[in-house]
Design a protein around this motif. Sequence first.
Motif, PDB file in Angstrom:
ATOM      1  N   LEU A  40      -2.831 -13.051  12.731  1.00 16.99           N
ATOM      2  CA  LEU A  40      -1.641 -13.981  13.272  1.00 16.99           C
ATOM      3  C   LEU A  40      -0.699 -14.909  12.342  1.00 16.99           C
ATOM      4  O   LEU A  40      -1.131 -16.050  12.222  1.00 16.99           O
ATOM      5  CB  LEU A  40      -2.294 -14.396  14.473  1.00 16.99           C
ATOM      6  N   ASN A  41       0.478 -13.959  12.338  1.00 20.01           N
ATOM      7  CA  ASN A  41       1.001 -14.262  11.352  1.00 20.01           C
ATOM      8  C   ASN A  41       1.962 -14.887  12.074  1.00 20.01           C
ATOM      9  O   ASN A  41       3.057 -13.904  12.076  1.00 20.01           O
ATOM     10  CB  ASN A  41       1.265 -13.441  10.252  1.00 20.01           C
ATOM     11  N   LEU A  42       2.391 -16.145  12.658  1.00 23.30           N
ATOM     12  CA  LEU A  42       3.026 -16.368  13.367  1.00 23.30           C
ATOM     13  C   LEU A  42       4.758 -16.732  12.261  1.00 23.30           C
ATOM     14  O   LEU A  42       5.792 -16.831  12.252  1.00 23.30           O
ATOM     15  CB  LEU A  42       3.145 -18.266  13.332  1.00 23.30           C
ATOM     16  N   ALA A  43       4.743 -17.162  10.615  1.00 19.54           N
ATOM     17  CA  ALA A  43       6.144 -16.649  10.282  1.00 19.54           C
ATOM     18  C   ALA A  43       6.279 -15.022   9.957  1.00 19.54           C
ATOM     19  O   ALA A  43       7.037 -15.062   9.464  1.00 19.54           O
ATOM     20  CB  ALA A  43       5.162 -16.727   8.777  1.00 19.54           C
ATOM     21  N   LEU A  44       6.173 -14.522  10.848  1.00 18.20           N
ATOM     22  CA  LEU A  44       6.782 -13.135  10.970  1.00 18.20           C
ATOM     23  C   LEU A  44       8.451 -13.425  11.310  1.00 18.20           C
ATOM     24  O   LEU A  44       8.813 -12.466  11.076  1.00 18.20           O
ATOM     25  CB  LEU A  44       6.120 -12.605  12.220  1.00 18.20           C
ATOM     26  N   PHE A  76      13.512  -8.442   0.864  1.00 19.45           N
ATOM     27  CA  PHE A  76      13.501 -10.093   0.674  1.00 19.45           C
ATOM     28  C   PHE A  76      12.248 -10.591   1.490  1.00 19.45           C
ATOM     29  O   PHE A  76      12.127 -11.654   1.491  1.00 19.45           O
ATOM     30  CB  PHE A  76      14.425 -10.997   0.903  1.00 19.45           C
ATOM     31  N   GLY A  77      12.258  -9.378   2.717  1.00 23.16           N
ATOM     32  CA  GLY A  77      11.055  -9.507   3.946  1.00 23.16           C
ATOM     33  C   GLY A  77       9.943  -9.349   2.840  1.00 23.16           C
ATOM     34  O   GLY A  77       8.942 -10.641   3.368  1.00 23.16           O
ATOM     35  N   ALA A  78       9.765  -8.787   2.228  1.00 24.62           N
ATOM     36  CA  ALA A  78       9.107  -8.023   1.556  1.00 24.62           C
ATOM     37  C   ALA A  78       8.291  -9.228   0.335  1.00 24.62           C
ATOM     38  O   ALA A  78       6.995 -10.099   0.223  1.00 24.62           O
ATOM     39  CB  ALA A  78       8.561  -6.946   0.769  1.00 24.62           C
ATOM     40  N   ILE A  79       9.507 -10.150  -0.411  1.00 23.05           N
ATOM     41  CA  ILE A  79       8.497 -10.530  -1.191  1.00 23.05           C
ATOM     42  C   ILE A  79       9.187 -12.362  -0.447  1.00 23.05           C
ATOM     43  O   ILE A  79       7.886 -13.154  -0.717  1.00 23.05           O
ATOM     44  CB  ILE A  79      10.084 -11.441  -2.246  1.00 23.05           C
ATOM     45  N   TYR A  80       9.286 -12.567   0.700  1.00 22.10           N
ATOM     46  CA  TYR A  80       8.480 -13.555   1.097  1.00 22.10           C
ATOM     47  C   TYR A  80       7.235 -13.240   1.771  1.00 22.10           C
ATOM     48  O   TYR A  80       6.787 -14.537   1.772  1.00 22.10           O
ATOM     49  CB  TYR A  80       9.258 -13.728   2.261  1.00 22.10           C
ATOM     50  N   ILE A  82       4.985 -12.047   0.581  1.00 29.21           N
ATOM     51  CA  ILE A  82       4.082 -11.482  -1.204  1.00 29.21           C
ATOM     52  C   ILE A  82       3.336 -13.547  -1.375  1.00 29.21           C
ATOM     53  O   ILE A  82       2.572 -13.329  -1.046  1.00 29.21           O
ATOM     54  CB  ILE A  82       4.127 -10.937  -1.927  1.00 29.21           C
ATOM     55  N   ILE A  83       4.720 -14.544  -1.133  1.00 31.50           N
ATOM     56  CA  ILE A  83       4.645 -15.390  -1.082  1.00 31.50           C
ATOM     57  C   ILE A  83       3.389 -16.287  -0.257  1.00 31.50           C
ATOM     58  O   ILE A  83       2.742 -16.725  -0.433  1.00 31.50           O
ATOM     59  CB  ILE A  83       6.044 -16.195  -1.013  1.00 31.50           C
ATOM     60  N   ILE A  84       3.631 -15.422   1.533  1.00 31.98           N
ATOM     61  CA  ILE A  84       2.790 -16.622   2.200  1.00 31.98           C
ATOM     62  C   ILE A  84       1.283 -15.431   1.537  1.00 31.98           C
ATOM     63  O   ILE A  84       0.590 -16.761   1.896  1.00 31.98           O
ATOM     64  CB  ILE A  84       3.483 -15.393   3.071  1.00 31.98           C
ATOM     65  N   ILE A 190      -6.210  -5.117   1.915  1.00 30.13           N
ATOM     66  CA  ILE A 190      -6.022  -4.579   3.152  1.00 30.13           C
ATOM     67  C   ILE A 190      -5.776  -5.302   3.989  1.00 30.13           C
ATOM     68  O   ILE A 190      -4.238  -4.905   4.484  1.00 30.13           O
ATOM     69  CB  ILE A 190      -7.033  -4.313   3.429  1.00 30.13           C
ATOM     70  N   LYS A 191      -5.493  -6.711   3.642  1.00 34.66           N
ATOM     71  CA  LYS A 191      -4.804  -7.702   4.344  1.00 34.66           C
ATOM     72  C   LYS A 191      -3.182  -8.006   4.005  1.00 34.66           C
ATOM     73  O   LYS A 191      -2.354  -8.046   4.188  1.00 34.66           O
ATOM     74  CB  LYS A 191      -5.565  -8.912   4.302  1.00 34.66           C
ATOM     75  N   PHE A 192      -2.929  -7.656   2.745  1.00 30.42           N
ATOM     76  CA  PHE A 192      -1.813  -8.131   1.587  1.00 30.42           C
ATOM     77  C   PHE A 192      -1.251  -6.783   2.160  1.00 30.42           C
ATOM     78  O   PHE A 192       0.344  -7.539   2.106  1.00 30.42           O
ATOM     79  CB  PHE A 192      -2.708  -7.915  -0.162  1.00 30.42           C
ATOM     80  N   ILE A 193      -1.890  -5.383   2.069  1.00 29.49           N
ATOM     81  CA  ILE A 193      -0.267  -4.436   2.080  1.00 29.49           C
ATOM     82  C   ILE A 193      -0.202  -4.227   3.292  1.00 29.49           C
ATOM     83  O   ILE A 193       0.684  -4.191   4.160  1.00 29.49           O
ATOM     84  CB  ILE A 193      -1.407  -3.155   1.991  1.00 29.49           C
ATOM     85  N   GLY A 194      -0.638  -4.904   4.802  1.00 24.88           N
ATOM     86  CA  GLY A 194      -0.452  -4.575   6.547  1.00 24.88           C
ATOM     87  C   GLY A 194       0.557  -6.182   5.983  1.00 24.88           C
ATOM     88  O   GLY A 194       1.077  -5.785   7.094  1.00 24.88           O
ATOM     89  N   LEU A 195       0.676  -7.256   6.472  1.00 26.23           N
ATOM     90  CA  LEU A 195       0.772  -8.193   5.725  1.00 26.23           C
ATOM     91  C   LEU A 195       2.626  -7.782   5.064  1.00 26.23           C
ATOM     92  O   LEU A 195       3.173  -8.413   6.140  1.00 26.23           O
ATOM     93  CB  LEU A 195       0.531  -9.494   5.329  1.00 26.23           C
ATOM     94  N   VAL A 196       2.665  -7.679   4.568  1.00 31.10           N
ATOM     95  CA  VAL A 196       4.101  -7.184   3.307  1.00 31.10           C
ATOM     96  C   VAL A 196       4.034  -6.173   4.126  1.00 31.10           C
ATOM     97  O   VAL A 196       5.878  -6.282   4.964  1.00 31.10           O
ATOM     98  CB  VAL A 196       3.359  -6.218   2.690  1.00 31.10           C
ATOM     99  N   PHE A 197       3.645  -5.094   5.386  1.00 29.74           N
ATOM    100  CA  PHE A 197       4.491  -3.766   5.542  1.00 29.74           C
ATOM    101  C   PHE A 197       4.621  -4.288   6.641  1.00 29.74           C
ATOM    102  O   PHE A 197       6.498  -4.239   7.462  1.00 29.74           O
ATOM    103  CB  PHE A 197       3.558  -2.446   6.074  1.00 29.74           C
TER     104      PHE A 197
END
Length: 311
Positions: A40-44, A76-80, A82-84, A190-197
Amino acid sequence: MNSAIDFITSGYVINVINMICLYLLLTQSLNIIFGLGRLLNLALISTYAIGAYTTAILAVNYNFTVIQTLPFSMLFGAIYAIIIALISLKLKDDDFIIASLAFASLTISILMNWNDLTRGVLGISDIPSIEIFGNKLSSSKIFLPYIFTFTILTLFFINIFFKSKYARALIAISEHPQASSSIGINNLKIKFIGLVFASILSALAGSIYASYYSYIDPFSFSLAEIIFILSIVIIGKPGSFWGVILATIFMAVLPESIRFLKIPQIIDGSMLFVEIPSSYLGHSRKLINAFVLLTVLYFNRTKIFPLTRKI
């Protein structure tokens, strides 16, 4: 018959359809990371805001066309994201939710207080419309065929993704992280790629939102907005591609029906039926959304959140 056709082709109905298309991009982005991966990524909502503000700032301050701003918004969305991911992805589920909430609150605070860049609570106005092949999408009717086509194509590729091995890997690591790791699945990757995508998709939706409405402010990206998106995903069943699509359409159209209701009111000693005041519409929408969400959770909770899912 003519009145029905006029209503369907009216600016109001077309605007609702355009908004549904934008919501479909946003709900499916949350459905990818939360519905499949149960992360659950509320930062979306933050990457949604970053996409919108990137387009607004580059287009208004630096004379970029909206099309030119889209790669920067997604970047910039991807960079953000990645930081998360680097800071929070190793946290357990509950801790990750709290961390993502902190990132979302931090983003809203920056948008409200960095006046030189974001113009603070005043927001950014006069954002230009998207221009495609010399055709400026300056009205909802002109905008509709383009956003509709783009949404259908995007959903087509998302549907392919939902049937892919990667989607099954996301489900596997959310259900059985130790077992998936033992068969060679890199859970963090896998989580990292899913979060960035998912974040890139939400940033893209934010860019289109900014251009379509030509005005944004921090309040357009509040936590209430991500809660509404989360409600849609839950109602449609997390991880269900078609369920979330139907839920998005349903939850976008249902509150709009309030506009056409009439309530009794005594005027000059006579009871008349008048339209609901516009000041009540926002609160009424929230009540309807909450009622639908609670009803679905009560009657369908075991199917929405099954203990295990097929992979």
